[in-house]
Design a protein around this motif. Sequence first.
Motif, PDB file in Angstrom:
ATOM      1  N   SER A 169       0.823  -1.196   0.000  1.00 54.28           N
ATOM      2  CA  SER A 169       0.000   0.000   0.000  1.00 54.28           C
ATOM      3  C   SER A 169       0.869   1.263   0.000  1.00 54.28           C
ATOM      4  O   SER A 169       0.389   2.371   0.046  1.00 54.28           O
ATOM      5  N   SER A 170       2.137   1.010   0.039  1.00 53.94           N
ATOM      6  CA  SER A 170       2.985   2.201  -0.014  1.00 53.94           C
ATOM      7  C   SER A 170       4.286   1.873  -0.746  1.00 53.94           C
ATOM      8  O   SER A 170       4.647   0.717  -0.864  1.00 53.94           O
ATOM      9  N   ASP A 171       4.880   2.859  -1.244  1.00 50.24           N
ATOM     10  CA  ASP A 171       6.249   2.675  -1.741  1.00 50.24           C
ATOM     11  C   ASP A 171       7.195   2.954  -0.586  1.00 50.24           C
ATOM     12  O   ASP A 171       6.742   3.108   0.534  1.00 50.24           O
ATOM     13  N   GLN A 187       3.384  18.054  -2.249  1.00 49.90           N
ATOM     14  CA  GLN A 187       2.042  17.648  -2.681  1.00 49.90           C
ATOM     15  C   GLN A 187       1.886  16.142  -2.555  1.00 49.90           C
ATOM     16  O   GLN A 187       0.878  15.631  -2.067  1.00 49.90           O
ATOM     17  N   THR A 188       2.904  15.464  -3.025  1.00 50.67           N
ATOM     18  CA  THR A 188       2.871  13.998  -2.962  1.00 50.67           C
ATOM     19  C   THR A 188       2.722  13.520  -1.529  1.00 50.67           C
ATOM     20  O   THR A 188       1.911  12.634  -1.230  1.00 50.67           O
ATOM     21  N   ASP A 247       0.634  22.213   6.841  1.00 54.32           N
ATOM     22  CA  ASP A 247      -0.096  23.453   6.516  1.00 54.32           C
ATOM     23  C   ASP A 247       0.857  24.642   6.444  1.00 54.32           C
ATOM     24  O   ASP A 247       0.805  25.456   5.501  1.00 54.32           O
ATOM     25  N   GLN A 271       2.956  24.453   3.402  1.00 52.09           N
ATOM     26  CA  GLN A 271       2.152  24.806   2.210  1.00 52.09           C
ATOM     27  C   GLN A 271       1.987  26.311   2.089  1.00 52.09           C
ATOM     28  O   GLN A 271       2.103  26.894   1.000  1.00 52.09           O
ATOM     29  N   TYR A 317       6.126   0.525  -7.691  1.00 45.63           N
ATOM     30  CA  TYR A 317       5.970   1.913  -7.262  1.00 45.63           C
ATOM     31  C   TYR A 317       7.295   2.678  -7.460  1.00 45.63           C
ATOM     32  O   TYR A 317       7.326   3.832  -7.888  1.00 45.63           O
ATOM     33  N   TYR A 376       8.044  21.436  -4.378  1.00 48.04           N
ATOM     34  CA  TYR A 376       6.601  21.664  -4.300  1.00 48.04           C
ATOM     35  C   TYR A 376       5.853  20.374  -4.559  1.00 48.04           C
ATOM     36  O   TYR A 376       4.963  19.988  -3.806  1.00 48.04           O
ATOM     37  N   SER A 377       6.247  19.711  -5.654  1.00 45.85           N
ATOM     38  CA  SER A 377       5.523  18.472  -6.018  1.00 45.85           C
ATOM     39  C   SER A 377       5.735  17.404  -4.960  1.00 45.85           C
ATOM     40  O   SER A 377       4.847  16.596  -4.672  1.00 45.85           O
ATOM     41  N   ARG A 378       6.942  17.426  -4.390  1.00 46.05           N
ATOM     42  CA  ARG A 378       7.207  16.467  -3.309  1.00 46.05           C
ATOM     43  C   ARG A 378       6.260  16.683  -2.136  1.00 46.05           C
ATOM     44  O   ARG A 378       5.678  15.720  -1.608  1.00 46.05           O
ATOM     45  N   ARG A 423       5.439  20.973 -10.682  1.00 43.54           N
ATOM     46  CA  ARG A 423       4.920  20.904  -9.311  1.00 43.54           C
ATOM     47  C   ARG A 423       3.942  19.765  -9.136  1.00 43.54           C
ATOM     48  O   ARG A 423       3.695  19.294  -8.031  1.00 43.54           O
ATOM     49  N   ILE A 453      -1.272   5.475  -5.450  1.00 46.36           N
ATOM     50  CA  ILE A 453      -1.062   5.734  -4.026  1.00 46.36           C
ATOM     51  C   ILE A 453      -0.648   7.178  -3.754  1.00 46.36           C
ATOM     52  O   ILE A 453      -0.545   7.602  -2.612  1.00 46.36           O
ATOM     53  N   TRP A 454      -0.430   7.923  -4.849  1.00 41.50           N
ATOM     54  CA  TRP A 454      -0.024   9.305  -4.631  1.00 41.50           C
ATOM     55  C   TRP A 454      -1.145  10.278  -4.940  1.00 41.50           C
ATOM     56  O   TRP A 454      -0.976  11.472  -4.793  1.00 41.50           O
ATOM     57  N   GLN A 495      10.971   8.388   0.936  1.00 45.24           N
ATOM     58  CA  GLN A 495      10.266   9.625   0.580  1.00 45.24           C
ATOM     59  C   GLN A 495      10.560  10.718   1.598  1.00 45.24           C
ATOM     60  O   GLN A 495      10.795  11.884   1.241  1.00 45.24           O
ATOM     61  N   THR A 500      -0.762  13.874  -0.290  1.00 47.12           N
ATOM     62  CA  THR A 500      -1.832  13.024  -0.826  1.00 47.12           C
ATOM     63  C   THR A 500      -1.510  11.527  -0.790  1.00 47.12           C
ATOM     64  O   THR A 500      -2.367  10.690  -0.980  1.00 47.12           O
ATOM     65  N   SER A 501      -0.259  11.253  -0.581  1.00 47.33           N
ATOM     66  CA  SER A 501       0.151   9.842  -0.649  1.00 47.33           C
ATOM     67  C   SER A 501      -0.506   9.013   0.437  1.00 47.33           C
ATOM     68  O   SER A 501      -0.649   9.446   1.584  1.00 47.33           O
ATOM     69  N   GLU A 502      -0.894   7.803   0.082  1.00 51.01           N
ATOM     70  CA  GLU A 502      -1.509   6.858   1.038  1.00 51.01           C
ATOM     71  C   GLU A 502      -0.572   6.575   2.177  1.00 51.01           C
ATOM     72  O   GLU A 502      -0.973   6.458   3.318  1.00 51.01           O
TER      73      GLU A 502
END
Lengths: 781, 152
Positions: free
Chosen positions: A19-21, A66-67, A88, A91, B139, A62-64, B116, B53-54, A26, A70-72
């Motif tokens: 369920s996760s990498d 975000q990931t 927060d 962000q 993954y 930034y994308s990191r 981003r 998952i992301w 990360q 949202t990442s599980e």
Amino acid sequence: MWLLSSDARREIDNLAVASSDASQWQVSQTEIEYLALLNAARAAATGEESPKELRRRFDVFYSRIQTNKTSEAFESLRDIPRVSEAFDSIQLALDATVPAIDSGDTQLMDALPLVTNRLASIQGDLRTISLAGVREFAKRSKSLRLQVYDALTDLGWIAFGLLIVLLGVVGVLLASMRVSQHKTAEVARTQDRLQAIISTSIDAVVVFDRSGEILDFNGAAECIFGYARDEVIGSDIDRLIILDRTAPSSVRKLIGKGLIRLDARKSDGSAFPVEVSVEAARSEQGEIDVAYFRDISKRVANEQELVEARDKALAGEKAKADLLAVMSHEMRTPLNGVLGTIQLLVDTNLNAVQKKYVGVMETSGRLLLEHVNNVLDISRVDAGAVEASQQEFDVCTLVEGVVEGLKGQASDRGNVLKVTSIGEPTCPVVGDEARVRQILFNLVGNAIKFTEDGMVTVEIEDHPDEGRVEFRVIDTGIGIDEENLDRIFADFVTLDSSYNREVEGTGLGLGIVRRLVALLDGEITVESVVEQGTVFSVLLPLPKASVVSQSAEPELSSRPLEFTNVKVLLVEDNEINRMVARDMLEKLGCSVTDASDGHEGVLLAENFQFDLIFMDISMPKIDGVTAAKAIKSTNGPNHQTPIVAITAHALPEDEARVRDAGMIDIITKPVSLDRLAETLGNTLPVPSDELSEVLGTETSHRIRGKAIAQLTEGFAQLDEMISAQSNRSDISELAHRLIGTAGLFGLDTTLSELRKLEQSSSTAQINELRDYVAAARRALN
Amino acid sequence: MRLLVTAFLLSFVPHVAQADEVLLTFQHDDATFEFDLAGLEALGNTEIVTTTIWTEGKQTFNGVQLVDFLKEFDVTTGNLVATAINDYEIVIPIRDAVEGGPIIAYFQNGKPMSVRNKGPLWIIYPYDSDIGYQSEVVYSRSIWQLDRLKLE
């Protein structure tokens, strides 16, 4: 087990799916990208690197973020309040920086210090996240490890459980193996036992299969049939053992039929009788049949002997009975002559001396007759030729009759005869009147014989609840001493006494009494004291008569009656007997025609009308039965004449024969006047005004009353039938029957009215018929 | 709420790949090939609808199947070394490149991806279609911000 395994499976499935990498990676990568970003900012400020690089690093970071958001994998992390606050704040900082990054190079360079500061401020939050992440992911690994551990443990339990089950199965198998071993041993033992039974059995046991092939042959079979076992195995049972003509075509047909008797064949070819029983049994080879044979030659021989002995005995019995019949005839016939003639002699003119001699002759004759009768009675009872009959009679009347008849003998010896009744008076009972009379006669006669100048009492005691009557014959005679008490009932035993010459007898009197009591299902006992007296007690089953019915047989007075103008045909071959009978009948007033043989009798009957025919049965050439039949069958004038048989024979089969021939009554020889008179009175149809004379007023009134009742009932029935418009022929028939009744009693007017009714029944109107009935009724009243 | 804000802010000129900007550099036997969006689109457009998952919820990705990309170069064996903008590097065995397998995605939900947002290129496997694609290895191969490919 199921639960465990499904659990384990679930665990395994879970492990299969990630369920996760690499979450830890990360987290650290986030920090690295942050540092890279900071570096890029500083480098851009010093001009080492272009703003493009900064922008790139920013986008990556930034994308990191975000990931991460949202990442599980980070879900549990984000649930921690500290961490979510950190996110927060990061962000916010990033969002604040975005405009600067997205603007042109110049703007970006200008904003750079601000951007750098802002970015630097993130560090703390980032650290928080990272540290939380480390803890969180450590926890997760641990739980993962535990999951694996659980899964493996579960598997372990499953395996263990399986092992237990396996062991259990093995145990069960072992147990069942033991059981089956045990069973096998038992079967073997049973087998041995059976073998022993079969081989030692004294009956032949032959085992064969469906096709009749012999499979086994025991020792007894070898003996009985005369074959050695080896010779016989494999042969066909039908051909070898059973004779063709007696047997069913196959032994197998006897299966289950029980014991059958057959002829079997020995090895030497001789036949012998066997008893065989065949049963089918199941075995692994299919159906097996077992036959048991028993050699019954001896038994058959015994049976044969028995049958022969029985036949001999029966023949002996028959011979005895025949002897009886012949003897009775031979003895009675001359006796008839003697006694009959004596009777006639008595009524002739005799002087005193002659009278004395005649008296002696009569006494002796009577005694002789008594002896003959006794002997014949005994023989008859012993031969079983008699059966107890059933009539209604009055006990007191019977006893009184007996006593009356013996009064003379009693007074001759100075004895007083008395009758007493204990308990309620006995009303009519049902039983064999004649035999009861005989018992009492013999007992009272004996009592008189053994008592002189004494008293003989007959006591009647009723036992109504038992349905029995007890008679006691009490005398004050010489008594019987104890040692003789048992002997007296034996045949031909008379007791010595000082009154020898007066105590005459064949010694059969009590023998007869004993037999008759047994015949009537009664009991007899005796008590006696020497010199004081004797009591004989007889207990007889005599149930009360249920209905007091009128005896249709009228009792006749003992006076000879007048039968004037009665025409009688007498057929008797013996001259003396014929003479006696003829004289007697003529004394009674009849006009007698006699014939000396059957042929003559038939001839006379064909040509002359008679009112009554007396037919002797045993005659040569044509015997009485044949003659009677002849007379009855022809349509001569004596077609309807009553025929009475005279016979010396007294056996029941004679009676049957006689009645079959159509003869209405039998008289036994020696005939007496009274008997002839009685017969005449019974058989002749008597006109009604003579009825009273013949019957006596009382009886005739009784019978007449009955007839009137019958007629009245008949009239009522006629009325009913007329009203209901019944069949005219039925009405005519009833009228005819009533005519008969009316005719018998001389009711002439009634009769004529009924006759009119009968004759016009088919044509008359209803009211005419009614009138006839009314007229008939009036005439009756 | 945050999402809305982010989306709003992102609507400010996010750096999205320009028309002929080079997105991907492919090194193969000492040859280097450069692709822009149009070039990649020309190689193929396959759609994968899946959850990841992301991300949250089902996402629609459009891109060129790895197998189609490699077909262009007649590559059937070997390994692909994929490198991202942040120098993240991963080795993808060629045998992963099957029909119905991973794509080099250039559109997410019909729109190009900004850096981003893990753009411009993201190797997406069809995770929902096979439980085999739901492993850590896969993954780790789902490299985003992809910009270099090298055949080994």
